[in-house]
Design a protein around this motif. Sequence first.
Motif, PDB file in Angstrom:
ATOM      1  N   THR A  26     -49.234 -10.646  -7.530  1.00  0.00           N
ATOM      2  CA  THR A  26     -48.950  -9.215  -7.713  1.00  0.00           C
ATOM      3  C   THR A  26     -49.155  -8.803  -9.160  1.00  0.00           C
ATOM      4  N   ARG A  27     -49.792  -7.652  -9.348  1.00  0.00           N
ATOM      5  CA  ARG A  27     -50.047  -7.140 -10.693  1.00  0.00           C
ATOM      6  C   ARG A  27     -49.178  -5.938 -11.047  1.00  0.00           C
ATOM      7  N   VAL A  28     -48.705  -5.220 -10.038  1.00  0.00           N
ATOM      8  CA  VAL A  28     -47.857  -4.059 -10.302  1.00  0.00           C
ATOM      9  C   VAL A  28     -46.703  -4.044  -9.301  1.00  0.00           C
ATOM     10  N   LEU A  29     -45.499  -4.024  -9.825  1.00  0.00           N
ATOM     11  CA  LEU A  29     -44.298  -3.894  -9.014  1.00  0.00           C
ATOM     12  C   LEU A  29     -43.825  -2.452  -9.138  1.00  0.00           C
ATOM     13  N   SER A  30     -43.518  -1.804  -8.015  1.00  0.00           N
ATOM     14  CA  SER A  30     -43.113  -0.399  -8.084  1.00  0.00           C
ATOM     15  C   SER A  30     -42.022  -0.099  -7.061  1.00  0.00           C
ATOM     16  N   VAL A  31     -41.234   0.923  -7.381  1.00  0.00           N
ATOM     17  CA  VAL A  31     -40.098   1.305  -6.546  1.00  0.00           C
ATOM     18  C   VAL A  31     -40.022   2.823  -6.444  1.00  0.00           C
ATOM     19  N   ALA A  32     -39.844   3.304  -5.227  1.00  0.00           N
ATOM     20  CA  ALA A  32     -39.586   4.732  -4.997  1.00  0.00           C
ATOM     21  C   ALA A  32     -38.108   4.874  -4.667  1.00  0.00           C
ATOM     22  N   GLY A  33     -37.396   5.693  -5.439  1.00  0.00           N
ATOM     23  CA  GLY A  33     -35.967   5.853  -5.227  1.00  0.00           C
ATOM     24  C   GLY A  33     -35.585   7.282  -4.877  1.00  0.00           C
ATOM     25  N   CYS A  39     -41.226   5.610 -15.321  1.00  0.00           N
ATOM     26  CA  CYS A  39     -40.728   6.364 -14.172  1.00  0.00           C
ATOM     27  C   CYS A  39     -41.084   7.846 -14.287  1.00  0.00           C
ATOM     28  N   THR A  40     -41.352   8.461 -13.166  1.00  0.00           N
ATOM     29  CA  THR A  40     -41.623   9.899 -13.111  1.00  0.00           C
ATOM     30  C   THR A  40     -41.016  10.478 -11.840  1.00  0.00           C
ATOM     31  N   SER A  41     -40.742  11.778 -11.868  1.00  0.00           N
ATOM     32  CA  SER A  41     -40.224  12.449 -10.678  1.00  0.00           C
ATOM     33  C   SER A  41     -41.348  13.093  -9.873  1.00  0.00           C
ATOM     34  N   VAL A  42     -42.577  13.003 -10.402  1.00  0.00           N
ATOM     35  CA  VAL A  42     -43.728  13.616  -9.736  1.00  0.00           C
ATOM     36  C   VAL A  42     -44.378  12.590  -8.807  1.00  0.00           C
ATOM     37  N   LEU A  43     -44.629  12.990  -7.568  1.00  0.00           N
ATOM     38  CA  LEU A  43     -45.271  12.097  -6.604  1.00  0.00           C
ATOM     39  C   LEU A  43     -46.791  12.258  -6.708  1.00  0.00           C
ATOM     40  N   TYR A  44     -47.435  11.280  -7.359  1.00  0.00           N
ATOM     41  CA  TYR A  44     -48.889  11.291  -7.508  1.00  0.00           C
ATOM     42  C   TYR A  44     -49.530  10.507  -6.360  1.00  0.00           C
ATOM     43  N   PRO A  45     -50.721  10.916  -5.922  1.00  0.00           N
ATOM     44  CA  PRO A  45     -51.436  10.140  -4.908  1.00  0.00           C
ATOM     45  C   PRO A  45     -51.679   8.714  -5.407  1.00  0.00           C
ATOM     46  N   GLU A  46     -51.393   7.742  -4.551  1.00  0.00           N
ATOM     47  CA  GLU A  46     -51.607   6.322  -4.868  1.00  0.00           C
ATOM     48  C   GLU A  46     -50.899   5.905  -6.159  1.00  0.00           C
ATOM     49  N   TRP A  47     -49.738   6.482  -6.414  1.00  0.00           N
ATOM     50  CA  TRP A  47     -48.993   6.207  -7.643  1.00  0.00           C
ATOM     51  C   TRP A  47     -48.605   4.736  -7.779  1.00  0.00           C
ATOM     52  N   MET A  84     -39.692  -0.616  -1.864  1.00  0.00           N
ATOM     53  CA  MET A  84     -40.322  -1.445  -2.895  1.00  0.00           C
ATOM     54  C   MET A  84     -41.756  -1.764  -2.518  1.00  0.00           C
ATOM     55  N   PHE A  85     -42.648  -1.839  -3.545  1.00  0.00           N
ATOM     56  CA  PHE A  85     -44.068  -2.079  -3.321  1.00  0.00           C
ATOM     57  C   PHE A  85     -44.594  -3.151  -4.273  1.00  0.00           C
ATOM     58  N   ALA A  86     -45.575  -3.907  -3.784  1.00  0.00           N
ATOM     59  CA  ALA A  86     -46.319  -4.862  -4.604  1.00  0.00           C
ATOM     60  C   ALA A  86     -47.788  -4.489  -4.504  1.00  0.00           C
ATOM     61  N   ASP A  87     -48.360  -4.040  -5.601  1.00  0.00           N
ATOM     62  CA  ASP A  87     -49.749  -3.564  -5.618  1.00  0.00           C
ATOM     63  C   ASP A  87     -50.003  -2.520  -4.531  1.00  0.00           C
ATOM     64  N   GLY A  88     -49.025  -1.659  -4.319  1.00  0.00           N
ATOM     65  CA  GLY A  88     -49.172  -0.574  -3.365  1.00  0.00           C
ATOM     66  C   GLY A  88     -48.779  -0.911  -1.943  1.00  0.00           C
ATOM     67  N   GLN A  89     -48.514  -2.173  -1.653  1.00  0.00           N
ATOM     68  CA  GLN A  89     -48.131  -2.581  -0.306  1.00  0.00           C
ATOM     69  C   GLN A  89     -46.609  -2.626  -0.183  1.00  0.00           C
ATOM     70  N   SER A  90     -46.087  -1.968   0.843  1.00  0.00           N
ATOM     71  CA  SER A  90     -44.639  -1.902   1.015  1.00  0.00           C
ATOM     72  C   SER A  90     -44.056  -3.276   1.328  1.00  0.00           C
ATOM     73  N   LEU A  91     -42.958  -3.600   0.634  1.00  0.00           N
ATOM     74  CA  LEU A  91     -42.238  -4.845   0.877  1.00  0.00           C
ATOM     75  C   LEU A  91     -40.990  -4.624   1.708  1.00  0.00           C
TER      76      LEU A  91
END
Length: 274
Positions: A180-187, A213-221, A155-162
Amino acid sequence: MNKVISSLILCFIVRAVLAAEKESRSAYIKTRENKRLHGYVVKRIDSMDEMSCSQACLRHSWCTSSNFKESSGNCELNKHEFSPTDDGTKLTDNPGTTFSMFLKGCLMAGCLNGGSCLFDEGKDTFACSCSPQWRGEKCEMDFTATFTCDNSMEMFADGQSLGTDSIWQNPTTYLVPGNTRVLSVAGEDYGGVYLGILGSTSNGLVTNETWKCTSVLYPEWNSLDFDDQNWPLAKVIANHGASPWGTLNGIAVTAKWIWGNTNSNTTYCRLPLQ
């Protein structure tokens, strides 16, 4: 009487002008005629009138009051952390000078998460009135997010791993910074029939079809500035409580299992918070 009318007109004009500006500031003005605050001047400028001097102060976030000398057009911008209008000893007699104090607190655009900027008469200042689930000066206090993934996630908050989670039966609770402005998860799914990400936050957010959600790993996604405009909306796999997962402790019942491309064993999901 003329001075009173002039002050009222000044307040009205200053507010009208500033309301039209992009970086407008809420302000309440207290004035003292023939008074000057000495010892706290940060900047001196020439102003054509009292209104121009007031506007100059309002345009600077650090400025809390001003001294305007009508005969010379001298405008002094002050910075202090007290209320000189409540303590006359800090003001000196100065004929022809108008001291104006600006009670400034939050900006209208500065209250986060739906908060409103309101005047607090008891404290002579403006402050954010927050929604029930938020706290802090700008309604920015930290909140928690309880998430899980079949099979593992980060899990990430603005790109920083939680942090990470690799046991879907035991959701992990993460502390999320309130700004935090963007919450993101890599699964990641290890294979098999079932896959998905499920979670909710203490301030009412849940995983659902509003995520992207996308299956493509973009730089700094997962960064704050990443443009996810062309990302597809998340695919809802199942409601919380559905078989084979059942109900998981700590996650809202309204949350849904989500994923990106179900033909991929990896997914990257984002949710802008504002």
